[in-house]
Design an enzyme around this catalytic site. Sequence first.
Site, short mmCIF file in Angstrom:
data_model
loop_
_atom_site.label_atom_id
_atom_site.label_comp_id
_atom_site.label_asym_id
_atom_site.label_seq_id
_atom_site.Cartn_x
_atom_site.Cartn_y
_atom_site.Cartn_z
CD GLU A 1 35.21 41.30 38.08
OE1 GLU A 1 34.85 40.49 38.94
OE2 GLU A 1 35.52 42.47 38.36
CG HIS B 1 26.74 44.39 39.99
ND1 HIS B 1 26.31 43.32 39.24
CD2 HIS B 1 28.05 44.16 40.25
CE1 HIS B 1 27.32 42.49 39.05
NE2 HIS B 1 28.39 42.98 39.66
NE ARG C 1 30.27 46.17 37.62
CZ ARG C 1 30.89 45.95 38.73
NH1 ARG C 1 30.79 46.82 39.72
NH2 ARG C 1 31.61 44.90 38.88
CG HIS D 1 27.59 47.15 43.01
ND1 HIS D 1 27.51 46.10 43.88
CD2 HIS D 1 28.85 47.10 42.47
CE1 HIS D 1 28.66 45.43 43.89
NE2 HIS D 1 29.49 46.03 43.04
NE ARG E 1 33.24 50.15 41.65
CZ ARG E 1 33.21 48.82 41.88
NH1 ARG E 1 34.34 48.15 42.04
NH2 ARG E 1 32.07 48.18 41.95
P1 FAD Z 1 33.08 48.68 53.93
O1 FAD Z 1 33.79 47.42 53.71
O2 FAD Z 1 31.66 48.76 53.54
O3 FAD Z 1 33.18 49.02 55.48
C1 FAD Z 1 32.50 50.10 56.05
C2 FAD Z 1 32.67 50.03 57.55
O4 FAD Z 1 32.16 51.22 58.14
C3 FAD Z 1 31.91 48.88 58.21
O5 FAD Z 1 32.75 48.34 59.19
C4 FAD Z 1 30.71 49.56 58.83
O6 FAD Z 1 30.16 48.91 59.94
C5 FAD Z 1 31.32 50.88 59.23
N1 FAD Z 1 30.36 51.98 59.42
C6 FAD Z 1 29.48 52.49 58.55
N2 FAD Z 1 28.81 53.52 59.11
C7 FAD Z 1 29.29 53.64 60.37
C8 FAD Z 1 28.99 54.50 61.46
N3 FAD Z 1 28.08 55.47 61.39
N4 FAD Z 1 29.66 54.32 62.61
C9 FAD Z 1 30.58 53.35 62.74
N5 FAD Z 1 30.91 52.51 61.73
C10 FAD Z 1 30.28 52.66 60.57
N6 FAD Z 1 34.75 45.85 44.77
C11 FAD Z 1 35.81 45.29 44.13
O7 FAD Z 1 36.81 45.95 43.88
N7 FAD Z 1 35.75 43.97 43.79
C12 FAD Z 1 34.69 43.17 44.04
O8 FAD Z 1 34.69 42.00 43.73
C13 FAD Z 1 33.56 43.76 44.68
N8 FAD Z 1 32.45 43.02 44.93
C14 FAD Z 1 31.43 43.57 45.64
C15 FAD Z 1 30.33 42.79 45.96
C16 FAD Z 1 29.30 43.32 46.75
C17 FAD Z 1 28.12 42.48 47.09
C18 FAD Z 1 29.40 44.67 47.20
C19 FAD Z 1 28.31 45.25 48.05
C20 FAD Z 1 30.48 45.45 46.84
C21 FAD Z 1 31.51 44.93 46.07
N9 FAD Z 1 32.61 45.70 45.72
C22 FAD Z 1 33.66 45.12 45.06
C23 FAD Z 1 32.79 47.04 46.26
C24 FAD Z 1 33.74 46.95 47.48
O9 FAD Z 1 33.45 45.77 48.19
C25 FAD Z 1 33.57 48.13 48.41
O10 FAD Z 1 33.65 49.32 47.69
C26 FAD Z 1 34.70 48.13 49.45
O11 FAD Z 1 34.74 46.90 50.12
C27 FAD Z 1 34.47 49.25 50.43
O12 FAD Z 1 35.36 49.08 51.50
P2 FAD Z 1 35.27 50.12 52.69
O13 FAD Z 1 36.31 49.71 53.68
O14 FAD Z 1 35.32 51.49 52.16
O15 FAD Z 1 33.80 49.93 53.28
C1 SIN Z 2 31.42 41.53 41.07
O1 SIN Z 2 31.96 40.53 41.54
O2 SIN Z 2 30.70 41.54 40.08
C2 SIN Z 2 31.64 42.83 41.77
C3 SIN Z 2 32.88 43.43 41.29
C4 SIN Z 2 32.92 44.88 41.64
O3 SIN Z 2 31.96 45.46 42.12
O4 SIN Z 2 33.96 45.48 41.39
#
Ligand code: FAD
Ligand code: SIN
Length: 527
Positions: free
Chosen positions: A107, A232, A278, A339, A374
Site C-alpha cells: 500500500e 482516503h 495518502r 477516513h 498515518r
Molecule cells: P471501531 O472498530 O470503529 O469500534 C468503535 C466501537 O465503539 C464500536 O463498537 C462502536 O459501536 C462503539 N461506540 C462508539 N461510540 C460509542 C458510544 N457513545 N457508546 C458506546 N459505544 C460506542 N485500518 C487499517 O489498519 N487497515 C485497513 O485496511 C483499514 N481499512 C479501513 C477501511 C474502512 C472503510 C474504514 C472506515 C477504516 C479502515 N481502517 C483501516 C481504519 C481502522 O479500521 C480503524 O481505525 C480501526 O478499526 C478502529 O478500531 P477501533 O476499535 O478503535 O474502533
Molecule cells: C484501505 O484498504 O485502503 C484502507 C487501509 C487503511 O486505511 O489503512
Amino acid sequence: MVGSGMAGILFALDAAKKGTVAVITKREVSEGSTNYAQGGIAAVWADDDSFELHIADTLKAGGGLCREPAVKVMVENGPRAIESLIKMGVRFTAGSRGSSSLDLHKEGGHSRRRIIHSADFTGREIERCLVAKMKSNSNITVFEDHAAIDLILKSKITGESNAGERVVGVFALPPGSREVKSFLAPATFLAAGGAGKVYLYTSNPDIASGDGIAMAYRAGAKVANMEFMQFHPTCLYHAEAKSFLVSEAVRGEGGTLKLMDGSTFMEKYHPMGCLAPRDVVAKAIDVEMKKSGNDFVYLDVTGLGKKTIQKKFPTIYKTLLKYGIDMATEMIPVVPAAHYICGGIDVDLWGRSSLPGLYAGGENSCTGVHGANRLASNSLLEAVVFSKRAAGKALEEWERLDIEIKNPWSSGDAVDPDEQVIITLNWDEIRRLMWSYVGIVRSNKRLKRAKTRMEILKKEIREYYWDFKVTSDLVELRNIATCASLIIESAAARKESRGLHYNIDFPKRGSKEPKDTFLTKKEKSNG
Ligand code: FAD
Ligand code: SIN
C-alpha cells in the site's frame, strides 16, 4: 469499557483474565470501522523486510511528528501481534510458500510488501473471530445498543471536592430509554473509534461520531493533534453508495488514477506515483478535480484481469457490480473522503490518558505513532499492540472502588424533545461546513469562518441539550460539534503545513522543531 471494535475487544479479553468486564457498545456488537477494514494490517513478515524499514516508512509518512518510541513499540510488536491473532483463530490469506506463509499486499508509502490481509475483508474476519471469543468469555458482559454519554468523575458523583479528578466509569443510555444508567469501574477504557462523521463525505460507518474523544475532552482529559484528519483518496463516487471504500491495496496491485480523458497525473506529484502516501494522493486528486471542475477521478484496474480481481478483491468487485460498475472492464469513479483521525485522546505508551482511571486505545486515542499522517494499515496494528498494553497496565494499577453515589445523573427539569428537526439541521450544517472550510485544503479565512459558525451552532446545541431529555441522536450531535471545534482550533493553532494539515496561508513546513497540538478543557463538566 466502551466500544466493541478491535481495540475494545482485545482490551476486554486481556482484562477478563483477572477481572470482570462490562463492554458498552452503541449498536450491534460488530458495527464499527474494524468490520469494514479492507486492506489489512501492516507488520514485518517478509524476508526482505525489517523493523528499521517499517519504522522509517512510518516516520516518513508521519511528516516529522511521530513519537518515535511509540512507533518502535508498535513495529517491533507487529509480528507477535499477528501471531496472537492467528492463534485466536483469525484466518489471513495464505501465501504461496507453504502453510505458514502469508500473502503480503503493498500500500501507499510502504517500501516493502507487508500488508497481511484476509482477501479484501480483513476487518470482518478479525471482528468475526474476536466477537466469538468475547461472547464465549464468562467474565465479559456485552451491553449492545447502549450509548455511552459521559465519563463519571469521582469528585462529581461523590460530591467530594477533595476526591481528586479520577474517572470511575461511564454514564450510558440503554436502548429505547431516556433514563441514564451509571456503569462504575475501577478502570475505564475508551475505544469508541473515529470521528469521520464530522465530515459530509466519509468512509466511516455511522458510529464514528467521535464520542470517545468528546467525552474525554469534556471530562478534562488532554486531546492531541486533532487537525490531522486523513482523507482516503479512493471512495466510490456514486449517488447511491454511502461511504464505500475502494482499498489502497487495489493501487498496490497496479490500479492507476486517471483523469476523464484517460491520462495519468500522479507522476507529477510524487516519485511513488499512485502509491505515494495518502496525504499526497488525496491532495493531488483535490487539485485535479478543482482544476477540471469534475466531481471525481477514475481508478483504472482493468489491466489486472477478471480472475485476479475476483480472487484478490471479491468484496469490492461484488459491491461495485451492485452499483452497475464492472471493475474488470470499466474504470471506477472515485473521490477522497474523511477516513481516519490521527489525533485523539492523548495517551502514553501504556494507553494511559492524562486523567487517572482513564485509558484509551484504537482510533479514539493518540499514541503518536501516526504523527501528521498515518501510514496505510498501521491503525489495526496500533489497535492490537496498544490495547493489549493498556489492559496489562490497567490490571497492574487496579484499585478497588469504594464509592458512595451522592449525585447520580440528573435530568433536572428537562422534558422530552419537541422537534427532531433541530438535530437534523445542525448535524447537516456541521458536516457541510467542515467539508467546505476545514477539508483537504485550508486557509486562515476558511478556518475563521468555520469557528464563527461553530460558536453559534454549539450555543444552540447546548441550550437544546439542557432543556430536553438526552437521546442518542442528541448525544452524537453534541459530540460531532465538540470534535469539529477541536479540529478547527487545532488547525488554527498550527501555523504551518505538515502532513494532512495543509493551509494555503502557511504552505511550507515550519522551520522549528515540530510540536504536537494539545487541547484541554479549562472548566470541567460532567454532563
Ligand atoms: P471501531 O472498530 O470503529 O469500534 C468503535 C466501537 O465503539 C464500536 O463498537 C462502536 O459501536 C462503539 N461506540 C462508539 N461510540 C460509542 C458510544 N457513545 N457508546 C458506546 N459505544 C460506542 N485500518 C487499517 O489498519 N487497515 C485497513 O485496511 C483499514 N481499512 C479501513 C477501511 C474502512 C472503510 C474504514 C472506515 C477504516 C479502515 N481502517 C483501516 C481504519 C481502522 O479500521 C480503524 O481505525 C480501526 O478499526 C478502529 O478500531 P477501533 O476499535 O478503535 O474502533
Ligand atoms: C484501505 O484498504 O485502503 C484502507 C487501509 C487503511 O486505511 O489503512
